[in-house]
Write a protein that holds these residues in place. Structure first.
Motif, PDB file in Angstrom:
ATOM      1  N   HIS A  53      31.971 -77.285  11.045  1.00 46.18           N
ATOM      2  CA  HIS A  53      32.592 -76.368  10.086  1.00 46.18           C
ATOM      3  C   HIS A  53      31.572 -75.734   9.138  1.00 46.18           C
ATOM      4  O   HIS A  53      31.937 -74.855   8.357  1.00 46.18           O
ATOM      5  CB  HIS A  53      33.664 -77.114   9.283  1.00 46.18           C
ATOM      6  CG  HIS A  53      33.132 -78.302   8.560  1.00 46.18           C
ATOM      7  ND1 HIS A  53      32.776 -79.472   9.222  1.00 46.18           N
ATOM      8  CD2 HIS A  53      32.864 -78.506   7.252  1.00 46.18           C
ATOM      9  CE1 HIS A  53      32.320 -80.341   8.323  1.00 46.18           C
ATOM     10  NE2 HIS A  53      32.365 -79.777   7.129  1.00 46.18           N
ATOM     11  N   LEU A  54      30.317 -76.130   9.199  1.00 41.21           N
ATOM     12  CA  LEU A  54      29.280 -75.565   8.329  1.00 41.21           C
ATOM     13  C   LEU A  54      28.494 -74.480   9.061  1.00 41.21           C
ATOM     14  O   LEU A  54      28.501 -74.413  10.289  1.00 41.21           O
ATOM     15  CB  LEU A  54      28.344 -76.675   7.835  1.00 41.21           C
ATOM     16  CG  LEU A  54      29.009 -77.786   7.011  1.00 41.21           C
ATOM     17  CD1 LEU A  54      27.994 -78.838   6.620  1.00 41.21           C
ATOM     18  CD2 LEU A  54      29.702 -77.211   5.782  1.00 41.21           C
ATOM     19  N   ARG A  55      27.773 -73.668   8.306  1.00 47.84           N
ATOM     20  CA  ARG A  55      27.083 -72.496   8.867  1.00 47.84           C
ATOM     21  C   ARG A  55      25.788 -72.795   9.600  1.00 47.84           C
ATOM     22  O   ARG A  55      25.525 -72.220  10.626  1.00 47.84           O
ATOM     23  CB  ARG A  55      26.777 -71.503   7.763  1.00 47.84           C
ATOM     24  CG  ARG A  55      27.996 -70.907   7.167  1.00 47.84           C
ATOM     25  CD  ARG A  55      27.588 -69.920   6.140  1.00 47.84           C
ATOM     26  NE  ARG A  55      28.762 -69.418   5.459  1.00 47.84           N
ATOM     27  CZ  ARG A  55      28.746 -68.407   4.680  1.00 47.84           C
ATOM     28  NH1 ARG A  55      27.627 -67.764   4.450  1.00 47.84           N
ATOM     29  NH2 ARG A  55      29.840 -68.005   4.094  1.00 47.84           N
ATOM     30  N   HIS A  56      24.906 -73.565   9.046  1.00 47.29           N
ATOM     31  CA  HIS A  56      23.622 -73.932   9.656  1.00 47.29           C
ATOM     32  C   HIS A  56      22.702 -72.735   9.886  1.00 47.29           C
ATOM     33  O   HIS A  56      21.965 -72.685  10.869  1.00 47.29           O
ATOM     34  CB  HIS A  56      23.823 -74.695  10.971  1.00 47.29           C
ATOM     35  CG  HIS A  56      24.785 -75.818  10.861  1.00 47.29           C
ATOM     36  ND1 HIS A  56      24.574 -76.900  10.038  1.00 47.29           N
ATOM     37  CD2 HIS A  56      26.001 -76.021  11.446  1.00 47.29           C
ATOM     38  CE1 HIS A  56      25.607 -77.730  10.132  1.00 47.29           C
ATOM     39  NE2 HIS A  56      26.485 -77.215  10.962  1.00 47.29           N
ATOM     40  N   ARG A  57      22.704 -71.780   9.000  1.00 44.26           N
ATOM     41  CA  ARG A  57      21.834 -70.604   9.140  1.00 44.26           C
ATOM     42  C   ARG A  57      20.360 -70.985   9.033  1.00 44.26           C
ATOM     43  O   ARG A  57      19.525 -70.434   9.733  1.00 44.26           O
ATOM     44  CB  ARG A  57      22.184 -69.570   8.073  1.00 44.26           C
ATOM     45  CG  ARG A  57      23.550 -68.953   8.298  1.00 44.26           C
ATOM     46  CD  ARG A  57      23.960 -68.122   7.122  1.00 44.26           C
ATOM     47  NE  ARG A  57      22.934 -67.140   6.840  1.00 44.26           N
ATOM     48  CZ  ARG A  57      23.147 -65.964   6.329  1.00 44.26           C
ATOM     49  NH1 ARG A  57      24.363 -65.595   6.036  1.00 44.26           N
ATOM     50  NH2 ARG A  57      22.167 -65.149   6.088  1.00 44.26           N
TER      51      ARG A  57
ATOM     52  N   ASP B  49      19.309 -61.726   5.126  1.00 49.03           N
ATOM     53  CA  ASP B  49      18.312 -62.580   5.762  1.00 49.03           C
ATOM     54  C   ASP B  49      16.877 -62.183   5.485  1.00 49.03           C
ATOM     55  O   ASP B  49      15.974 -62.870   5.908  1.00 49.03           O
ATOM     56  CB  ASP B  49      18.496 -62.566   7.283  1.00 49.03           C
ATOM     57  CG  ASP B  49      19.641 -63.452   7.722  1.00 49.03           C
ATOM     58  OD1 ASP B  49      19.951 -64.413   7.015  1.00 49.03           O
ATOM     59  OD2 ASP B  49      20.214 -63.159   8.774  1.00 49.03           O
TER      60      ASP B  49
ATOM     61  N   ARG C 192      25.343 -78.813  14.546  1.00 43.31           N
ATOM     62  CA  ARG C 192      26.577 -78.119  14.942  1.00 43.31           C
ATOM     63  C   ARG C 192      27.604 -79.099  15.492  1.00 43.31           C
ATOM     64  O   ARG C 192      28.809 -78.899  15.324  1.00 43.31           O
ATOM     65  CB  ARG C 192      26.266 -77.029  15.959  1.00 43.31           C
ATOM     66  CG  ARG C 192      25.611 -75.823  15.338  1.00 43.31           C
ATOM     67  CD  ARG C 192      25.235 -74.793  16.376  1.00 43.31           C
ATOM     68  NE  ARG C 192      24.670 -73.611  15.743  1.00 43.31           N
ATOM     69  CZ  ARG C 192      23.695 -72.887  16.279  1.00 43.31           C
ATOM     70  NH1 ARG C 192      23.194 -73.196  17.467  1.00 43.31           N
ATOM     71  NH2 ARG C 192      23.235 -71.833  15.646  1.00 43.31           N
TER      72      ARG C 192
ATOM     73  N   GLY D 252      22.884 -69.039   1.942  1.00 40.17           N
ATOM     74  CA  GLY D 252      24.035 -68.755   2.787  1.00 40.17           C
ATOM     75  C   GLY D 252      24.719 -70.016   3.284  1.00 40.17           C
ATOM     76  O   GLY D 252      25.943 -70.082   3.374  1.00 40.17           O
ATOM     77  N   ASP D 253      23.926 -71.044   3.591  1.00 40.80           N
ATOM     78  CA  ASP D 253      24.499 -72.317   4.035  1.00 40.80           C
ATOM     79  C   ASP D 253      25.245 -73.011   2.907  1.00 40.80           C
ATOM     80  O   ASP D 253      26.221 -73.718   3.146  1.00 40.80           O
ATOM     81  CB  ASP D 253      23.403 -73.258   4.553  1.00 40.80           C
ATOM     82  CG  ASP D 253      22.904 -72.872   5.932  1.00 40.80           C
ATOM     83  OD1 ASP D 253      23.547 -72.044   6.607  1.00 40.80           O
ATOM     84  OD2 ASP D 253      21.858 -73.417   6.340  1.00 40.80           O
TER      85      ASP D 253
ATOM     86  N   PRO E  57      28.301 -64.572   2.583  1.00 31.37           N
ATOM     87  CA  PRO E  57      27.052 -64.328   3.309  1.00 31.37           C
ATOM     88  C   PRO E  57      25.974 -63.750   2.397  1.00 31.37           C
ATOM     89  O   PRO E  57      26.260 -63.071   1.421  1.00 31.37           O
ATOM     90  CB  PRO E  57      27.437 -63.306   4.381  1.00 31.37           C
ATOM     91  CG  PRO E  57      28.918 -63.321   4.440  1.00 31.37           C
ATOM     92  CD  PRO E  57      29.412 -63.810   3.110  1.00 31.37           C
TER      93      PRO E  57
END
Length: 189
Positions: free
Chosen positions: A132-136, A81, A127, A72-73, A78
């Motif tokens: 601008h990135l997701r960091h999931r 999970d 963050r 996802g990252d 998406p």
């Protein structure tokens, strides 16, 4: 027991060049994405190795797939999970509970779930650096069950000296995998 017995391995993984560069903010976006891709390889392999075991333990511990979070990252769309649900009406075949192999897998999972605690601190820095990135992946610790609950599940699963030894072997092996991944990434960036 696991925390004390793996202290040196834990410190070695944290001291690896890849982790030092990440924490120091020395990775640009391309280097960060390469680190995520290296971790995707690690977790993709581990989750494939332990897929049936993870399905079997799902009623006791809800594992959030690190490979899916990393995908996802790295992807535009998406990704789910979870690793998959427990098959209804039957036990999952393969690496299942109650064996020394299962105790080893619990030791591996101890390292993975413990790393989510550190991820909660790392994601704050990421963050700010890459908003601008997701960091999931590094945020998994914000969404998973509390560490104390995992420790209680682990205590219930690891009964006896043989199980403790097998879990320790699994934890040490997983720390070694983490360290190799972080060192290999640093050597390529």
């Amino acid at each position: 027991m696991l925390r004390e017995a793996t202290r040196d391995a834990h410190e070695a993984a944290e001291a690896s060049a890849g982790m030092r560069r990440l924490l120091a903010g020395d990775l640009d976006e391309a280097g960060y994405r390469e680190l995520l891709a290296a971790q995707l390889t690690l977790f993709g392999e581990w989750e494939a190795e332990r897929r049936e075991w993870l399905r079997h333990v799902a009623p006791r511990w809800d594992y959030a797939s690190r490979a899916n979070a990393l995908e996802g990252d790295l992807a535009a769309e998406p990704v789910a999970d979870t690793i998959g649900s427990h098959p209804s009406g039957s036990d999952a075949p393969g690496r299942a509970g109650g064996t020394l192999d299962s105790a080893e897998a619990w030791g591996e999972l101890y390292v993975i779930e413990g790393s989510a605690l550190g991820g909660r601190l790392i994601v704050k820095m990421l963050r700010e650096r890459f908003p601008h990135l997701r960091h999931r992946f590094y945020a998994i610790g914000e969404r998973t069950a509390p560490w104390r609950r995992f420790q209680a599940v682990l205590d219930g699963e690891l009964i006896g000296e043989e199980a403790h030894r097998a879990a320790l072997n699994g934890a040490l092996a997983m720390f070694a995998r983490f360290q190799r991944t972080l060192q290999d990434h640093a050597a390529h960036v």
